[in-house]
Every structure is written in C-alpha cells, then in structure tokens.
Motif scaffolding. Structure first.
Motif, mmCIF file in Angstrom:
data_model
loop_
_atom_site.group_PDB
_atom_site.id
_atom_site.type_symbol
_atom_site.label_atom_id
_atom_site.label_comp_id
_atom_site.label_asym_id
_atom_site.label_seq_id
_atom_site.Cartn_x
_atom_site.Cartn_y
_atom_site.Cartn_z
ATOM 1 N N CYS A 270 -130.678 25.986 -31.715
ATOM 2 C CA CYS A 270 -130.289 25.292 -33.320
ATOM 3 C C CYS A 270 -131.310 25.752 -34.499
ATOM 4 O O CYS A 270 -132.889 26.178 -34.437
ATOM 5 C CB CYS A 270 -130.715 23.600 -33.648
ATOM 6 S SG CYS A 270 -129.750 22.755 -32.427
ATOM 7 N N PRO A 271 -130.804 26.265 -35.564
ATOM 8 C CA PRO A 271 -131.562 26.977 -36.728
ATOM 9 C C PRO A 271 -132.413 25.954 -37.256
ATOM 10 O O PRO A 271 -131.766 24.912 -37.543
ATOM 11 C CB PRO A 271 -130.586 27.321 -37.971
ATOM 12 C CG PRO A 271 -128.852 27.751 -36.827
ATOM 13 C CD PRO A 271 -129.157 25.913 -36.169
ATOM 14 N N TRP B 276 -133.041 34.261 -45.623
ATOM 15 C CA TRP B 276 -131.514 33.943 -44.042
ATOM 16 C C TRP B 276 -131.273 32.938 -45.805
ATOM 17 O O TRP B 276 -129.412 33.153 -45.123
ATOM 18 C CB TRP B 276 -132.266 32.017 -43.603
ATOM 19 C CG TRP B 276 -132.936 31.099 -43.712
ATOM 20 C CD1 TRP B 276 -133.650 30.782 -44.108
ATOM 21 C CD2 TRP B 276 -131.697 29.885 -44.540
ATOM 22 N NE1 TRP B 276 -133.820 29.584 -44.303
ATOM 23 C CE2 TRP B 276 -132.313 29.042 -44.827
ATOM 24 C CE3 TRP B 276 -130.488 29.297 -44.242
ATOM 25 C CZ2 TRP B 276 -132.193 27.621 -44.753
ATOM 26 C CZ3 TRP B 276 -129.759 28.439 -44.462
ATOM 27 C CH2 TRP B 276 -131.077 27.236 -44.917
ATOM 28 N N GLY C 299 -125.991 37.262 -45.082
ATOM 29 C CA GLY C 299 -125.422 36.712 -44.307
ATOM 30 C C GLY C 299 -124.317 35.305 -45.296
ATOM 31 O O GLY C 299 -125.203 34.710 -46.177
ATOM 32 N N TYR D 258 -122.400 29.746 -43.227
ATOM 33 C CA TYR D 258 -121.940 29.223 -42.460
ATOM 34 C C TYR D 258 -122.724 29.374 -40.961
ATOM 35 O O TYR D 258 -122.670 28.120 -40.188
ATOM 36 C CB TYR D 258 -120.268 29.617 -42.194
ATOM 37 C CG TYR D 258 -119.872 30.535 -41.299
ATOM 38 C CD1 TYR D 258 -120.295 30.529 -39.887
ATOM 39 C CD2 TYR D 258 -119.904 31.492 -42.428
ATOM 40 C CE1 TYR D 258 -119.498 31.698 -39.838
ATOM 41 C CE2 TYR D 258 -119.397 32.360 -42.098
ATOM 42 C CZ TYR D 258 -118.909 32.870 -40.363
ATOM 43 O OH TYR D 258 -118.657 33.715 -40.317
ATOM 44 N N GLN D 259 -123.024 30.635 -40.799
ATOM 45 C CA GLN D 259 -124.337 30.972 -39.403
ATOM 46 C C GLN D 259 -124.606 30.337 -38.816
ATOM 47 O O GLN D 259 -125.938 30.572 -38.435
ATOM 48 C CB GLN D 259 -123.381 32.067 -39.363
ATOM 49 C CG GLN D 259 -125.236 32.773 -40.336
ATOM 50 C CD GLN D 259 -125.093 34.364 -40.084
ATOM 51 O OE1 GLN D 259 -124.146 35.320 -39.497
ATOM 52 N NE2 GLN D 259 -125.725 35.066 -40.515
ATOM 53 N N TYR D 260 -126.025 29.754 -40.313
ATOM 54 C CA TYR D 260 -126.845 29.327 -40.309
ATOM 55 C C TYR D 260 -126.817 27.607 -39.737
ATOM 56 O O TYR D 260 -127.310 26.850 -39.789
ATOM 57 C CB TYR D 260 -128.395 29.574 -41.335
ATOM 58 C CG TYR D 260 -128.059 31.340 -41.279
ATOM 59 C CD1 TYR D 260 -128.826 31.899 -40.426
ATOM 60 C CD2 TYR D 260 -128.163 31.782 -42.231
ATOM 61 C CE1 TYR D 260 -129.290 32.604 -41.058
ATOM 62 C CE2 TYR D 260 -128.069 32.802 -42.646
ATOM 63 C CZ TYR D 260 -128.769 33.649 -41.875
ATOM 64 O OH TYR D 260 -129.361 35.167 -41.606
ATOM 65 N N TYR D 261 -125.732 27.224 -40.463
ATOM 66 C CA TYR D 261 -125.160 25.554 -40.348
ATOM 67 C C TYR D 261 -125.526 25.122 -39.081
ATOM 68 O O TYR D 261 -125.537 25.949 -37.841
ATOM 69 C CB TYR D 261 -124.054 25.403 -40.691
ATOM 70 C CG TYR D 261 -123.574 25.695 -42.271
ATOM 71 C CD1 TYR D 261 -124.901 25.692 -43.136
ATOM 72 C CD2 TYR D 261 -123.008 25.427 -42.723
ATOM 73 C CE1 TYR D 261 -124.102 25.247 -44.293
ATOM 74 C CE2 TYR D 261 -121.705 25.674 -43.399
ATOM 75 C CZ TYR D 261 -123.529 25.379 -44.774
ATOM 76 O OH TYR D 261 -122.969 25.269 -45.994
ATOM 77 N N ARG D 262 -126.325 24.001 -38.409
ATOM 78 C CA ARG D 262 -126.388 23.048 -37.278
ATOM 79 C C ARG D 262 -125.453 22.643 -37.143
ATOM 80 O O ARG D 262 -125.389 21.509 -37.998
ATOM 81 C CB ARG D 262 -127.580 22.139 -37.195
ATOM 82 C CG ARG D 262 -128.207 22.328 -35.883
ATOM 83 C CD ARG D 262 -129.813 21.078 -35.896
ATOM 84 N NE ARG D 262 -130.725 21.810 -36.849
ATOM 85 C CZ ARG D 262 -131.534 20.996 -36.988
ATOM 86 N NH1 ARG D 262 -131.834 20.420 -36.957
ATOM 87 N NH2 ARG D 262 -132.323 22.402 -37.528
ATOM 88 N N TYR D 263 -124.380 23.123 -36.079
ATOM 89 C CA TYR D 263 -123.045 21.856 -35.948
ATOM 90 C C TYR D 263 -123.440 21.044 -34.376
ATOM 91 O O TYR D 263 -124.039 21.284 -33.728
ATOM 92 C CB TYR D 263 -122.291 23.132 -35.220
ATOM 93 C CG TYR D 263 -121.586 22.714 -36.700
ATOM 94 C CD1 TYR D 263 -120.779 22.616 -37.620
ATOM 95 C CD2 TYR D 263 -122.113 24.530 -36.901
ATOM 96 C CE1 TYR D 263 -120.318 23.219 -39.328
ATOM 97 C CE2 TYR D 263 -121.754 24.675 -37.765
ATOM 98 C CZ TYR D 263 -120.777 24.760 -38.724
ATOM 99 O OH TYR D 263 -120.323 25.028 -39.922
ATOM 100 N N ARG E 288 -126.800 19.259 -39.875
ATOM 101 C CA ARG E 288 -127.030 20.833 -40.455
ATOM 102 C C ARG E 288 -128.269 21.601 -41.133
ATOM 103 O O ARG E 288 -129.021 20.456 -42.257
ATOM 104 C CB ARG E 288 -125.719 21.258 -41.345
ATOM 105 C CG ARG E 288 -125.987 20.960 -42.491
ATOM 106 C CD ARG E 288 -124.150 21.016 -43.111
ATOM 107 N NE ARG E 288 -124.199 21.079 -45.103
ATOM 108 C CZ ARG E 288 -123.342 21.685 -45.223
ATOM 109 N NH1 ARG E 288 -122.248 21.822 -45.068
ATOM 110 N NH2 ARG E 288 -123.520 21.118 -46.700
#
Length: 271
Positions: free
Chosen positions: A168-169, A179, A183, A186-191, A269
């Motif tokens: 998890c980020p 961060w 980029g 959304y690629q650093y969101y925690r789902y 997130r």
C-alpha cells in the motif's frame, strides 16, 4: 536423592497414594499431598490432576513465572489451581481459527479424552480456557508486533496491531518525496475493496461486569467510545443495489444477534 526429596515433601508417609481412584485422577479427593498442592493441568490429551512442589528458595522467581518457565499458562497469578499447557492453547487456537470450534465443544473433547466412558466426571474448565486463550492470544500479538519486550511498557496505539501492508502506498515509507508531482495521482491511491463479506464483527459481552478490552482500537476495530458516539449521532445511508437480488451491500449494517458492532469495513486512500 529422589527418596530424600519425596520424604522432604511428606509424600512417602501419605497413605492416600495407595487408594483406588475410579475417576482416574480426573477429580481427586484431596487438594494436597504432603507439602504439595494438587493442580489441574489441561493438555491436548486430556485433563490431569498432579501435585506441584514449586521452588521456595530465597532467590526463586514468583510461582506464576515458574509455571510459565515450564511451559504452562496459569489460570490466575495467585493461588494457582489450574494451568494450561502452551501446546493446548496453540492446539485450541488452530481449531478455533480453521474449524470455528467453540470453547464448549473443545472442552467436551478434552473431557472425553480424560474419561471416555464417563466424560461428565472430568472437570469442566471452559470458562478458564476462554479467558486464558484470550490473554495468551493477546500477549502473542503484542510480541509479534514489537510490544512483547518493550522496556518502557508502551501500549500499542491506533491500529498498531493490524497487519502492515508493504504494498500500500504510504507517505514517508515507500513513496518518493516528489510523488505529488510525479505522474498521475491515481497510481498512488490506496484502494481497499469490499467484496461483500463484511465479517469484521465484535461480540457483545453480556455480563454484569464489563469485560476489559485488551486491544481497544489497536487492531481492525474502531475504539469503542468514539464508535458508540458515532452510532448515536449518525444515520445510515442506503446504497442503491447494483446487482439483482444480491443483498450483501444492503445487509452490511443489519444487526446480528450477539454482536455490538458488525459489518465493519474501511475505505481510504493516500491524500
């Protein structure tokens, strides 16, 4: 030397050792033999009654710690009358987690192993087993999460007994310092995805005395006080179903008998 030790503890002169015991030691008629005390030991092969002669030397450790040093968890720290082997606690833990075996059923098995013909004669220690297993399980969790040997006797904080997710980020752990500008965000969101199996529940303790919470808010459950305040001041939001005749989402907050909190989930997130 053995005979001298037996004579010192007053065992050789005790004629009761020659008496027949129809319960095979499950329920001894006496509480002491010589200077020793009869203690109930619960192991994976049954319930046993054995005399205990603790070390009484001037530099000896406390009696409860002597039991722990020998691999037994006493049911109390004073005037010990019942002790559980660490093996039986691990054994019971495996059955409880993998087979969902109740404490009453597991103790019934141990009583059957103690006296196969008349299991009701064997003592019933399900109350002590339930209490000791919870203590042992909590102490084991403290040790595994780094609180078992803390010299400062620090207590775990919020969610510090929950499993750590290395994937998890997490800011300051596995994300680059820039961060936010590198980029798409959304690629650093925690789902965290809820799949409909909302089984994170907490059993309601129905007793005259409130049972102590060993890890209140330290694992996956919210602290009890703010959680109860939240329930008293909020209303449920009904989510529209997206699947035909699938009520997992609709029933997630449905009260369940015997529980004071049910269907817990956490969606968060990295901000």
């Amino acid at each position: 030397m053995q005979d001298r030790l037996l004579d010192f503890n007053g065992i050789l002169s005790d004629d009761r050792l020659e008496e027949d015991d129809p319960t095979f030691g499950a329920v001894p008629a006496y509480k002491h033999i010589g200077s020793g005390k009869i203690v109930t030991f619960v192991h994976t092969n049954g319930i046993h009654q054995l005399p205990v002669y603790p070390c009484m030397c001037s530099g000896a450790i406390p009696i409860d710690l002597q039991y722990l040093a020998m691999g037994f968890y006493p049911a109390t720290s004073t005037d010990i009358a019942t002790a559980f082997s660490i093996s039986v606690l691990k054994h019971f833990h495996s059955f409880k987690v993998h087979a969902h075996l109740s404490t009453d059923a597991y103790m019934s098995i141990l009583r059957r192993l103690t006296n196969y013909i008349f299991p009701d004669i064997a003592p019933d220690h399900k109350r002590e087993l339930s209490r000791v297993w919870q203590q042992w399980n909590h102490i084991t969790n403290l040790k595994r999460y780094g609180f078992g040997h803390s010299k400062k006797q620090e207590k775990p904080g919020k969610a510090e007994l929950a499993l750590y997710c290395a994937v998890c980020p997490q800011v300051g752990v596995n994300l680059p310092p820039d961060w936010k500008s590198r980029g798409p965000l959304y690629q650093y969101y925690r789902y965290l995805v809820g799949d409909g199996n909302f089984v994170c529940n907490h059993i309601h303790i129905n007793s005259s005395q409130e049972a102590p919470r060993l890890a209140d808010g330290c694992g996956y459950m919210m602290p009890s006080v703010p959680y109860e305040e939240h329930l008293a001041s909020t209303s449920e939001t009904v989510e529209p179903p997206t699947c035909y005749e699938h009520r997992a989402v609709a029933d997630k907050n449905k009260p369940k008998k015997g529980y004071d909190s049910t269907g817990c989930r956490n969606l968060s997130r990295v901000e």
